[in-house]
Design a protein around this motif. Structure first.
Motif, PDB file in Angstrom:
ATOM      1  N   LYS A   7       6.715  28.116  -3.715  1.00 64.64           N
ATOM      2  CA  LYS A   7       5.180  28.529  -3.112  1.00 64.64           C
ATOM      3  C   LYS A   7       4.665  27.222  -3.213  1.00 64.64           C
ATOM      4  O   LYS A   7       4.568  26.346  -4.132  1.00 64.64           O
ATOM      5  CB  LYS A   7       4.479  29.696  -3.874  1.00 64.64           C
ATOM      6  CG  LYS A   7       5.149  31.037  -3.761  1.00 64.64           C
ATOM      7  CD  LYS A   7       4.666  31.384  -2.188  1.00 64.64           C
ATOM      8  CE  LYS A   7       4.919  32.985  -2.200  1.00 64.64           C
ATOM      9  NZ  LYS A   7       4.073  33.784  -2.701  1.00 64.64           N
ATOM     10  N   ASN A   8       3.817  26.754  -2.012  1.00 66.07           N
ATOM     11  CA  ASN A   8       3.096  25.721  -1.991  1.00 66.07           C
ATOM     12  C   ASN A   8       1.789  26.070  -2.339  1.00 66.07           C
ATOM     13  O   ASN A   8       1.284  27.154  -2.558  1.00 66.07           O
ATOM     14  CB  ASN A   8       3.280  24.905  -0.627  1.00 66.07           C
ATOM     15  CG  ASN A   8       2.806  25.722   0.695  1.00 66.07           C
ATOM     16  OD1 ASN A   8       2.092  26.865   0.480  1.00 66.07           O
ATOM     17  ND2 ASN A   8       3.232  25.290   1.842  1.00 66.07           N
ATOM     18  N   ALA A   9       0.855  24.819  -2.073  1.00 65.21           N
ATOM     19  CA  ALA A   9      -0.413  24.828  -2.532  1.00 65.21           C
ATOM     20  C   ALA A   9      -1.310  26.056  -1.611  1.00 65.21           C
ATOM     21  O   ALA A   9      -2.237  26.593  -1.870  1.00 65.21           O
ATOM     22  CB  ALA A   9      -1.256  23.794  -2.563  1.00 65.21           C
ATOM     23  N   ASP A  44       5.553  30.725   1.046  1.00 64.76           N
ATOM     24  CA  ASP A  44       6.895  30.289   0.556  1.00 64.76           C
ATOM     25  C   ASP A  44       7.756  29.318   1.406  1.00 64.76           C
ATOM     26  O   ASP A  44       7.480  29.221   2.560  1.00 64.76           O
ATOM     27  CB  ASP A  44       7.609  31.811   0.755  1.00 64.76           C
ATOM     28  CG  ASP A  44       7.685  32.373   2.164  1.00 64.76           C
ATOM     29  OD1 ASP A  44       8.656  31.985   2.706  1.00 64.76           O
ATOM     30  OD2 ASP A  44       6.848  33.008   2.765  1.00 64.76           O
ATOM     31  N   PHE A  45       8.688  28.834   0.686  1.00 60.74           N
ATOM     32  CA  PHE A  45       9.460  27.917   1.307  1.00 60.74           C
ATOM     33  C   PHE A  45      10.866  27.755   0.634  1.00 60.74           C
ATOM     34  O   PHE A  45      10.822  27.708  -0.598  1.00 60.74           O
ATOM     35  CB  PHE A  45       8.676  26.549   1.446  1.00 60.74           C
ATOM     36  CG  PHE A  45       8.603  25.577   0.424  1.00 60.74           C
ATOM     37  CD1 PHE A  45       9.397  24.686  -0.082  1.00 60.74           C
ATOM     38  CD2 PHE A  45       7.392  25.872  -0.368  1.00 60.74           C
ATOM     39  CE1 PHE A  45       9.102  24.089  -1.307  1.00 60.74           C
ATOM     40  CE2 PHE A  45       6.774  25.241  -1.465  1.00 60.74           C
ATOM     41  CZ  PHE A  45       7.881  24.194  -1.852  1.00 60.74           C
ATOM     42  N   VAL A  46      11.959  27.415   1.263  1.00 66.18           N
ATOM     43  CA  VAL A  46      13.145  27.122   0.864  1.00 66.18           C
ATOM     44  C   VAL A  46      13.444  25.629   1.193  1.00 66.18           C
ATOM     45  O   VAL A  46      13.514  25.636   2.563  1.00 66.18           O
ATOM     46  CB  VAL A  46      14.176  28.169   1.167  1.00 66.18           C
ATOM     47  CG1 VAL A  46      15.765  27.708   0.465  1.00 66.18           C
ATOM     48  CG2 VAL A  46      14.044  29.631   0.648  1.00 66.18           C
ATOM     49  N   VAL A  47      13.846  24.842   0.368  1.00 69.29           N
ATOM     50  CA  VAL A  47      14.045  23.437   0.917  1.00 69.29           C
ATOM     51  C   VAL A  47      15.678  23.506   1.119  1.00 69.29           C
ATOM     52  O   VAL A  47      16.615  23.699   0.410  1.00 69.29           O
ATOM     53  CB  VAL A  47      13.964  22.413  -0.060  1.00 69.29           C
ATOM     54  CG1 VAL A  47      14.183  21.028   0.197  1.00 69.29           C
ATOM     55  CG2 VAL A  47      12.294  22.474  -0.540  1.00 69.29           C
ATOM     56  N   THR A  48      16.087  22.858   2.391  1.00 69.46           N
ATOM     57  CA  THR A  48      17.442  22.575   2.747  1.00 69.46           C
ATOM     58  C   THR A  48      18.056  21.159   2.791  1.00 69.46           C
ATOM     59  O   THR A  48      19.082  20.707   2.620  1.00 69.46           O
ATOM     60  CB  THR A  48      17.904  23.175   4.128  1.00 69.46           C
ATOM     61  OG1 THR A  48      17.038  22.562   4.998  1.00 69.46           O
ATOM     62  CG2 THR A  48      17.426  24.741   4.067  1.00 69.46           C
ATOM     63  N   THR A  97      13.279  26.261   5.297  1.00 68.07           N
ATOM     64  CA  THR A  97      12.891  27.456   6.140  1.00 68.07           C
ATOM     65  C   THR A  97      11.563  28.056   5.481  1.00 68.07           C
ATOM     66  O   THR A  97      11.487  27.886   4.158  1.00 68.07           O
ATOM     67  CB  THR A  97      13.784  28.379   6.162  1.00 68.07           C
ATOM     68  OG1 THR A  97      14.515  28.836   4.780  1.00 68.07           O
ATOM     69  CG2 THR A  97      15.232  27.789   6.799  1.00 68.07           C
ATOM     70  N   SER A  98      11.038  28.906   6.029  1.00 68.44           N
ATOM     71  CA  SER A  98       9.754  29.713   5.533  1.00 68.44           C
ATOM     72  C   SER A  98       9.152  30.577   6.294  1.00 68.44           C
ATOM     73  O   SER A  98       9.535  30.416   7.870  1.00 68.44           O
ATOM     74  CB  SER A  98       8.607  28.546   5.407  1.00 68.44           C
ATOM     75  OG  SER A  98       7.359  29.334   5.116  1.00 68.44           O
TER      76      SER A  98
END
Length: 272
Positions: A59-61, A65-69, A171-172
């Motif tokens: 989770k960012n500020a 939600d996000f997944v780093v690829t 992705t998010s």
């Protein structure tokens, strides 16, 4: 015949006497090394969690939600400061490194021929300076070679902008409405033929009470944490994926904000 034999024997005797009485030349002493090695480790994290590509949701500020690829960045122009104030500047031709989360070995940067002593601070650039960006191709070998393996990671724009300094993709649920992706490709060094933003940034890291002691037998390792979270939440701006799922060279104001954020990604964890 006897005369010649006697003469030969006399010559041999003189030769043997000279050989025995002449001391052997001393063996040359091995060269004392001018310096040793120091290693920098770049350990990528997201807040207090280890960065894992493709499978862990963060989770960012903005509570997105996000997944780093993909997470890549250039480190260059490294300087080390001794306890006595002297500064060792790593030679330019040996001072460019591409750190990639998907390649563990790239996260360990070994510096050679470092003068012996105690080091208490380090400095390095995020990105590639304008001199190398505009240098002839033959002056840009290894990770800077636009036609080499670096191209597989897409870390170079062939147009006005040169190298991509930091590449963050993922992705998010707040990403692109079509595919859910987001990507931030941040470069720009002032431009080849026309003025652009300059998104190179310099990190200065004081070791505090710690020191990295380079000796003939010891190779100290300076362990940095590199926090992806700071790309989204730094001193310049709070970057929302929903508002900006794509930031590249054509958005100079926003790319400069991310550059002002990513300079704060780095913190010293420990030295061993």
């Amino acid at each position: 015949m006897y005369k010649y034999f006697a003469t030969a024997m006399a010559v041999c005797a003189v030769f043997l006497l000279f050989s025995c009485s002449t001391p052997a030349s001393p063996s040359p002493k091995p060269d004392t090394p001018a310096g040793g090695k120091l290693r920098l480790e770049f350990d990528n994290v997201v807040g207090d969690k280890n960065l894992v590509l493709g499978s862990v949701t963060y989770k960012n500020a903005s509570n997105e939600d996000f997944v780093v690829t993909k997470f890549n960045y250039f480190i260059s122009n490294i300087k080390l400061t001794k306890a006595d104030g002297n500064v060792f500047v790593v030679p330019q031709d040996s001072s460019y490194f591409l750190v990639k989360e998907d390649t563990k070995t790239s996260q360990f940067v070994t510096l050679n021929n470092v003068p012996f002593g105690d080091y208490t601070a380090a400095e390095f650039m995020i990105g590639v300076d304008s001199i190398r960006n505009t240098a002839p191709i033959e002056k840009r070998p290894g990770v800077l070679d636009p036609s080499g393996s670096m191209m597989d990671d897409g870390m170079y724009w062939a147009w006005n902008s040169g190298y991509i300094f930091v590449k963050l993709e993922g992705t998010s649920s707040k990403g692109n409405p079509v595919n859910g992706k987001f990507y931030y490709h941040i470069g720009l060094f002032n431009g080849y033929n026309e003025r652009t933003a300059n998104n190179t940034r310099v990190v200065k890291m004081d070791f505090g009470q710690l020191k990295a002691s380079v000796t003939e037998s010891a190779v100290p390792e300076v362990h940095f944490l590199v926090d992806v979270q700071k790309v989204f939440d730094g001193p310049a701006a709070n970057i929302s994926i929903a508002a900006y799922n794509s930031i590249m060279g054509g958005q100079p104001d926003k790319s400069q904000q991310i550059a002002d954020n990513y300079v704060k990604m780095f913190s010293l964890d420990h030295i061993h």
